[in-house]
Design a protein around this motif. Structure first.
Motif, PDB file in Angstrom:
ATOM      1  N   ARG A 193      -6.130  -0.393   4.746  1.00 26.19           N
ATOM      2  CA  ARG A 193      -7.333  -0.901   5.412  1.00 26.19           C
ATOM      3  C   ARG A 193      -8.114  -1.850   4.511  1.00 26.19           C
ATOM      4  N   ARG A 194      -8.174  -1.541   3.222  1.00 22.60           N
ATOM      5  CA  ARG A 194      -8.872  -2.427   2.281  1.00 22.60           C
ATOM      6  C   ARG A 194      -8.180  -3.778   2.198  1.00 22.60           C
ATOM      7  N   LEU A 195      -6.838  -3.774   2.177  1.00 19.47           N
ATOM      8  CA  LEU A 195      -6.091  -5.030   2.130  1.00 19.47           C
ATOM      9  C   LEU A 195      -6.274  -5.826   3.420  1.00 19.47           C
ATOM     10  N   GLU A 196      -6.266  -5.148   4.564  1.00 22.10           N
ATOM     11  CA  GLU A 196      -6.500  -5.834   5.832  1.00 22.10           C
ATOM     12  C   GLU A 196      -7.896  -6.443   5.882  1.00 22.10           C
ATOM     13  N   THR A 197      -8.880  -5.695   5.411  1.00 25.08           N
ATOM     14  CA  THR A 197     -10.250  -6.200   5.389  1.00 25.08           C
ATOM     15  C   THR A 197     -10.372  -7.409   4.480  1.00 25.08           C
ATOM     16  N   LYS A 198      -9.728  -7.359   3.341  1.00 23.83           N
ATOM     17  CA  LYS A 198      -9.747  -8.493   2.399  1.00 23.83           C
ATOM     18  C   LYS A 198      -9.091  -9.716   3.033  1.00 23.83           C
ATOM     19  N   LEU A 199      -7.975  -9.507   3.743  1.00 23.18           N
ATOM     20  CA  LEU A 199      -7.297 -10.619   4.412  1.00 23.18           C
ATOM     21  C   LEU A 199      -8.196 -11.230   5.486  1.00 23.18           C
TER      22      LEU A 199
ATOM     23  N   SER B 182       0.804  -1.218   0.000  1.00 23.37           N
ATOM     24  CA  SER B 182       0.000   0.000   0.000  1.00 23.37           C
ATOM     25  C   SER B 182       0.842   1.275   0.000  1.00 23.37           C
TER      26      SER B 182
ATOM     27  N   THR C  31     -11.447 -11.198   5.598  1.00 25.34           N
ATOM     28  CA  THR C  31     -12.520 -11.897   4.892  1.00 25.34           C
ATOM     29  C   THR C  31     -12.058 -13.268   4.416  1.00 25.34           C
ATOM     30  N   LYS C  32     -10.878 -13.338   3.850  1.00 23.96           N
ATOM     31  CA  LYS C  32     -10.345 -14.608   3.352  1.00 23.96           C
ATOM     32  C   LYS C  32     -10.000 -15.563   4.490  1.00 23.96           C
TER      33      LYS C  32
END
Length: 79
Positions: A63-69, A42, A71-72
């Motif tokens: 934050r978007r990458l953390e949220t995606k992680l 990022s 979720t996965k």
């Protein structure tokens, strides 16, 4: 859970199992493990008013990458 992260820098199976079942502490440990990688992904080059380049972390993207992680992690099926 003192050996959440082994000496070879891999996440342990019990930690992964706990994180995928929704354990908040385990999820935070996984996020902590990947925080450097996420920060690198990022990082953006921005320019100030004089045109000088500066590297800084795009907090929205981080934050978007953390949220995606997260979720996965929660969708991961431990066999």
């Amino acid at each position: 859970m003192s050996n959440k992260v082994k000496n070879n820098h891999l996440l342990s199976y019990p930690l992964i199992a706990l994180a995928s079942s929704g354990d908040v502490d385990a999820i935070n440990t996984v996020l902590k493990h990947y925080e450097g990688y996420i920060a690198t992904l990022s990082t953006r080059q921005l320019y100030d008013e004089s045109g000088n380049p500066h590297l800084c972390v795009d907090e929205t993207l981080r934050r978007r990458l953390e949220t995606k992680l997260i979720t996965k992690i929660l969708a991961f099926n431990v066999a």
